[in-house]
Design a protein around this motif. Sequence first.
Motif, PDB file in Angstrom:
ATOM      1  N   ALA A   1       2.992   1.687  10.236  1.00 21.76           N
ATOM      2  CA  ALA A   1       3.743   0.453  10.443  1.00 21.76           C
ATOM      3  C   ALA A   1       3.792  -0.299   9.119  1.00 21.76           C
ATOM      4  O   ALA A   1       2.894  -0.156   8.296  1.00 21.76           O
ATOM      5  N   PRO A   2       4.821  -1.102   8.878  1.00 21.62           N
ATOM      6  CA  PRO A   2       4.880  -1.875   7.633  1.00 21.62           C
ATOM      7  C   PRO A   2       3.656  -2.768   7.492  1.00 21.62           C
ATOM      8  O   PRO A   2       3.257  -3.455   8.438  1.00 21.62           O
ATOM      9  N   VAL A   3       3.064  -2.782   6.322  1.00 16.41           N
ATOM     10  CA  VAL A   3       1.847  -3.560   6.087  1.00 16.41           C
ATOM     11  C   VAL A   3       1.804  -3.952   4.617  1.00 16.41           C
ATOM     12  O   VAL A   3       2.286  -3.227   3.751  1.00 16.41           O
ATOM     13  N   VAL A   4       1.282  -5.142   4.352  1.00 17.47           N
ATOM     14  CA  VAL A   4       0.979  -5.542   2.981  1.00 17.47           C
ATOM     15  C   VAL A   4      -0.502  -5.894   2.930  1.00 17.47           C
ATOM     16  O   VAL A   4      -1.107  -6.277   3.940  1.00 17.47           O
ATOM     17  N   LEU A   5      -1.087  -5.730   1.765  1.00 16.35           N
ATOM     18  CA  LEU A   5      -2.496  -6.028   1.571  1.00 16.35           C
ATOM     19  C   LEU A   5      -2.640  -7.269   0.705  1.00 16.35           C
ATOM     20  O   LEU A   5      -1.840  -7.494  -0.209  1.00 16.35           O
ATOM     21  N   LEU A   6      -3.649  -8.062   0.992  1.00 16.29           N
ATOM     22  CA  LEU A   6      -3.981  -9.215   0.170  1.00 16.29           C
ATOM     23  C   LEU A   6      -5.244  -8.896  -0.612  1.00 16.29           C
ATOM     24  O   LEU A   6      -6.317  -8.721  -0.026  1.00 16.29           O
ATOM     25  N   ARG A   7      -5.104  -8.779  -1.945  1.00 11.85           N
ATOM     26  CA  ARG A   7      -6.258  -8.540  -2.804  1.00 11.85           C
ATOM     27  C   ARG A   7      -6.685  -9.860  -3.416  1.00 11.85           C
ATOM     28  O   ARG A   7      -5.851 -10.611  -3.943  1.00 11.85           O
ATOM     29  N   LEU A   8      -7.977 -10.147  -3.346  1.00 11.54           N
ATOM     30  CA  LEU A   8      -8.497 -11.427  -3.777  1.00 11.54           C
ATOM     31  C   LEU A   8      -9.276 -11.258  -5.074  1.00 11.54           C
ATOM     32  O   LEU A   8     -10.087 -10.331  -5.210  1.00 11.54           O
ATOM     33  N   SER A   9      -9.037 -12.151  -6.019  1.00  9.83           N
ATOM     34  CA  SER A   9      -9.741 -12.105  -7.289  1.00  9.83           C
ATOM     35  C   SER A   9      -9.946 -13.530  -7.777  1.00  9.83           C
ATOM     36  O   SER A   9      -9.488 -14.504  -7.154  1.00  9.83           O
ATOM     37  N   GLY A  10     -10.625 -13.670  -8.912  1.00  2.00           N
ATOM     38  CA  GLY A  10     -10.848 -15.002  -9.473  1.00  2.00           C
ATOM     39  C   GLY A  10     -11.617 -15.892  -8.517  1.00  2.00           C
ATOM     40  O   GLY A  10     -12.631 -15.486  -7.935  1.00  2.00           O
ATOM     41  N   ASP A  11     -11.117 -17.139  -8.318  1.00  2.00           N
ATOM     42  CA  ASP A  11     -11.804 -18.085  -7.437  1.00  2.00           C
ATOM     43  C   ASP A  11     -11.807 -17.633  -5.983  1.00  2.00           C
ATOM     44  O   ASP A  11     -12.641 -18.089  -5.188  1.00  2.00           O
ATOM     45  N   TRP A  12     -10.865 -16.756  -5.623  1.00  2.00           N
ATOM     46  CA  TRP A  12     -10.769 -16.317  -4.227  1.00  2.00           C
ATOM     47  C   TRP A  12     -11.502 -15.008  -3.972  1.00  2.00           C
ATOM     48  O   TRP A  12     -11.518 -14.521  -2.842  1.00  2.00           O
ATOM     49  N   GLU A  13     -12.099 -14.426  -4.972  1.00  2.00           N
ATOM     50  CA  GLU A  13     -12.796 -13.153  -4.785  1.00  2.00           C
ATOM     51  C   GLU A  13     -13.942 -13.328  -3.791  1.00  2.00           C
ATOM     52  O   GLU A  13     -14.703 -14.290  -3.845  1.00  2.00           O
ATOM     53  N   GLY A  14     -14.066 -12.388  -2.865  1.00  2.00           N
ATOM     54  CA  GLY A  14     -15.137 -12.455  -1.867  1.00  2.00           C
ATOM     55  C   GLY A  14     -14.868 -13.419  -0.735  1.00  2.00           C
ATOM     56  O   GLY A  14     -15.768 -13.718   0.059  1.00  2.00           O
TER      57      GLY A  14
ATOM     58  N   ASP B   1     -10.651  -0.104  -1.872  1.00  2.00           N
ATOM     59  CA  ASP B   1     -11.926  -0.050  -2.586  1.00  2.00           C
ATOM     60  C   ASP B   1     -12.845  -1.231  -2.289  1.00  2.00           C
ATOM     61  O   ASP B   1     -14.018  -1.191  -2.648  1.00  2.00           O
ATOM     62  N   ALA B   2     -12.331  -2.289  -1.676  1.00  2.00           N
ATOM     63  CA  ALA B   2     -13.138  -3.473  -1.380  1.00  2.00           C
ATOM     64  C   ALA B   2     -12.617  -4.089  -0.089  1.00  2.00           C
ATOM     65  O   ALA B   2     -11.502  -3.799   0.336  1.00  2.00           O
ATOM     66  N   PRO B   3     -13.442  -4.921   0.583  1.00  2.00           N
ATOM     67  CA  PRO B   3     -12.936  -5.587   1.790  1.00  2.00           C
ATOM     68  C   PRO B   3     -11.624  -6.289   1.503  1.00  2.00           C
ATOM     69  O   PRO B   3     -11.510  -7.104   0.587  1.00  2.00           O
ATOM     70  N   THR B   4     -10.607  -5.951   2.281  1.00  2.00           N
ATOM     71  CA  THR B   4      -9.239  -6.386   2.004  1.00  2.00           C
ATOM     72  C   THR B   4      -8.587  -6.837   3.302  1.00  2.00           C
ATOM     73  O   THR B   4      -8.911  -6.326   4.380  1.00  2.00           O
ATOM     74  N   LEU B   5      -7.663  -7.777   3.207  1.00  2.00           N
ATOM     75  CA  LEU B   5      -6.920  -8.224   4.380  1.00  2.00           C
ATOM     76  C   LEU B   5      -5.600  -7.470   4.463  1.00  2.00           C
ATOM     77  O   LEU B   5      -4.860  -7.376   3.479  1.00  2.00           O
ATOM     78  N   ALA B   6      -5.320  -6.927   5.632  1.00  2.00           N
ATOM     79  CA  ALA B   6      -4.054  -6.242   5.888  1.00  2.00           C
ATOM     80  C   ALA B   6      -3.204  -7.131   6.780  1.00  2.00           C
ATOM     81  O   ALA B   6      -3.635  -7.521   7.871  1.00  2.00           O
ATOM     82  N   VAL B   7      -2.012  -7.455   6.333  1.00  2.00           N
ATOM     83  CA  VAL B   7      -1.069  -8.256   7.112  1.00  2.00           C
ATOM     84  C   VAL B   7       0.013  -7.300   7.600  1.00  2.00           C
ATOM     85  O   VAL B   7       0.705  -6.660   6.807  1.00  2.00           O
TER      86      VAL B   7
ATOM     87  N   PRO C   1       0.827  -1.211   0.000  1.00  2.00           N
ATOM     88  CA  PRO C   1       0.000   0.000   0.000  1.00  2.00           C
ATOM     89  C   PRO C   1       0.857   1.254   0.000  1.00  2.00           C
ATOM     90  O   PRO C   1       2.039   1.228   0.374  1.00  2.00           O
ATOM     91  N   GLN C   2       0.230   2.326  -0.416  1.00  2.00           N
ATOM     92  CA  GLN C   2       0.919   3.620  -0.351  1.00  2.00           C
ATOM     93  C   GLN C   2       1.202   3.936   1.105  1.00  2.00           C
ATOM     94  O   GLN C   2       0.296   4.054   1.919  1.00  2.00           O
ATOM     95  N   GLN C   3       2.460   4.052   1.446  1.00  2.00           N
ATOM     96  CA  GLN C   3       2.864   4.193   2.839  1.00  2.00           C
ATOM     97  C   GLN C   3       2.765   5.641   3.288  1.00  2.00           C
ATOM     98  O   GLN C   3       3.182   6.551   2.583  1.00  2.00           O
ATOM     99  N   THR C   4       2.192   5.847   4.457  1.00  2.00           N
ATOM    100  CA  THR C   4       2.187   7.181   5.039  1.00  2.00           C
ATOM    101  C   THR C   4       3.628   7.607   5.310  1.00  2.00           C
ATOM    102  O   THR C   4       4.455   6.803   5.717  1.00  2.00           O
ATOM    103  N   ALA C   5       3.904   8.878   5.092  1.00  2.00           N
ATOM    104  CA  ALA C   5       5.288   9.371   5.221  1.00  2.00           C
ATOM    105  C   ALA C   5       5.720   9.313   6.674  1.00  2.00           C
ATOM    106  O   ALA C   5       5.589  10.277   7.416  1.00  2.00           O
ATOM    107  N   SER C   6       6.238   8.166   7.104  1.00  2.00           N
ATOM    108  CA  SER C   6       6.586   7.992   8.515  1.00  2.00           C
ATOM    109  C   SER C   6       7.759   8.863   8.933  1.00  2.00           C
ATOM    110  O   SER C   6       7.950   9.126  10.114  1.00  2.00           O
ATOM    111  N   SER C   7       8.558   9.329   7.969  1.00  2.00           N
ATOM    112  CA  SER C   7       9.691  10.185   8.318  1.00  2.00           C
ATOM    113  C   SER C   7       9.283  11.640   8.495  1.00  2.00           C
ATOM    114  O   SER C   7      10.079  12.458   8.936  1.00  2.00           O
TER     115      SER C   7
END
Length: 749
Positions: A593-606, A569-575, A496-502
């Motif tokens: 804090a460092p974070v990655v997002l899991l975007r689900l599509s195809g068979d895993w969408e929803g 834009d849609a329900p998303t998992l933040a790790v 994700p676009q990281q907030t300017a922590s510095s």
Amino acid sequence: MTLDDKANCEWLGIDIHIHTPASSDYKGNREDGEYLNLLSQANEFTAKEPDRKSRKSGLPKRPLGCIAFTDHNSVEGFRKYRQLHQETLALRNNLRARDPGNAFIEQLEKDLKIWESVRVLMGVEIKADPGIDLLVIFHESVEPDTAVAFLESAYGKPYGHFAGDPTPLTTRTVLDTLNLVSEHFREKALVVAPHVDSSAGIYDALKDYGQARCNALRHPSLKALSFNKPETRDRVRNLFGQPDYRRPDNIALIQSSDFHGQLGAAIGQPRTEVCVAKGRPTFTSLKDAFAHPERVRCSIDFVQREYELLTADKRVTKFEPAADAALFRPEDFSRVAEAACGMVNTEGGIIELEVRVDPNAERDSYMKPLLAQLADDILPSIEPKPTRFSTRNLRFSPGKARVLVFFPQSSQLRTIDGAVVLLKGAQNRRASAAEIEHLVARNMQKRFGARFERTLEDVSGRSTLLSKLPQGIPLVLGCQKKLHFGLPSGVEILDPQQTASSDQEAQDEIEELRRKVVANTPFGDPRGNTSLILHPDPPRQPDQYLRFAAFRCNLDPAAAERWGCGKVDAPTLAVIAGGNVQLLEPGYLVSMAPVVLLRLSGDWEGRSYELLSWFKSSFFIWHCAVHIGDPDAFFQLQLRPSKFAFPRLSCADMLQRLATFARNMLLDENKFMDEVNRLKRKDVLTSDVQEKERIKFNKTADRRCLDLDKEIFSFLELAKAERQLIARTLREIHMTDFGFLAETDEPAD
């Protein structure tokens, strides 16, 4: 009704002195769209009012629930507002009936929410002889034509000769005008004397006419006095204590914005808050609240309380401003620098500057040159130059403010002219050799000691994991047939676009936002448009509050753009770094804090709810720990995605049950947040009540997590001994099994 009657009394903000384009001296836009903008400003009041809530003040700021349009000798602003509202409603209804798929309906719905977000009362500002301003606020049943007839009677002229003009005087004295209001409206109008401490105010303008002022202030139609300067309220209170001025009923002392659309002004600044029956902002409820002094609070109450909280237990050094600007005096530069140096070398502190400001200037416009003066002319004399400081601007009246500059304690020694300066009591002085040695030792411990301790803890934790690895290998291998390893098709990792922590200013603003949100919604807002991720939390904490959803709040889109926030834009998992996994609903993501997002599509969408339950399970955390060597899912996704375990899509029934667990858990969280926020709004959320609600929710959450673990253990066909192994391992690495070990009647080691 008194404040003790909590079941029927709720606080809301009001501003009953607002002008519209119907006033000839209105300084804003004069198009019809300005009326919707006025309502929007009132609706967004709390989002625009910065607030530091590091401690409970007992006086939370609430959004405006009621405003009054009080144009000069005119009710055309209110008439236009009502016309535009009704036209929007009719257009929406017609489009719904004739063309329900029309895209314009959505915009009309948004506009209607704004039109109906605040109660608008009809009022008028008139000027009684010899030039005293009065506000007449009308009951909802009074029609504009009735108010026009009253105005024509008061001025003795046709309405068109004076409507909107602030200069004409009524043909009557103040007392006669008040009598005329009573005669025309009885209990369906009340009078407020605005800006009583100005040249057109009833208090100052009549101070040389004692009997006239006495008769006016005692009149039963006069229900409130609006003041600007805090000292005026004290004088007026003393005045009503005199025998000649005593009233049989209370008269409220309030604050209003007198908004004219001018640059730098805002609806609701200043404002009043009143406690009304069931939180209903009606004419009758406001009039009833004005009759009880304990049910009225003003902006100055909040500002003074906030000042006391900000400065409590802190060293405050005050300076006089320059004569012609809101700046430090050049002759004080060296003293300000010494004070700042002493604060960062000791326990931190505050430099205070009380300034006179132009009420008509853009709000807070004086802060930029003041900060430039600090950065360019004062702080460079400190070596090394302090870069960590924050400011708070408290507006005590339209023309007076206090600027507080906060300097935190530093872990690096600062000097001025080669000397170490300390702040002792209220004095700055040079440090002795022993004091310098003490400061250096303290700073070394602060900078390196904690890091060393964390390293030892990390080594200890990894040693525990390694000792459990031989026992876990057979179990890992036995579960593989039901698991998919590596990222399946349709699960994509996003940075994700990281907030300017510095950016220290961004950090301070975000921390301010967090404190404000916690003050208003202690455990988050289920309907917020923003997810806040400030600190990396480990997974499976033994005492989590909101277990499945991210902490949420409302955020101004302009702030999101300024901080560089990402849009979800849609329900998303933040790790999150630390291993925690949370659900993000659509909105902005503010992450420090460092974070990655899991975007689900195809068979895993929803399937975000299904994966959320999986990531929260005891088995998943255990599997990460013993199979990869680290329970932090964030680093596993970044470094070892091939070993990351997912349930197989072919296990559809089990996945559907996991989704049900997550949905139920999120529903529990929303109910919990709604209840806590409801108690907060009613001012009954003491620390004991809050802790009771938290414990009650945690018990329910523990049971749901335990049921989730059982579901996954059953799916994987784990024997009792294998379940006990997982539970003991989690406890030994300071995670939690949410009670599973106790369920097996096996005591913990």
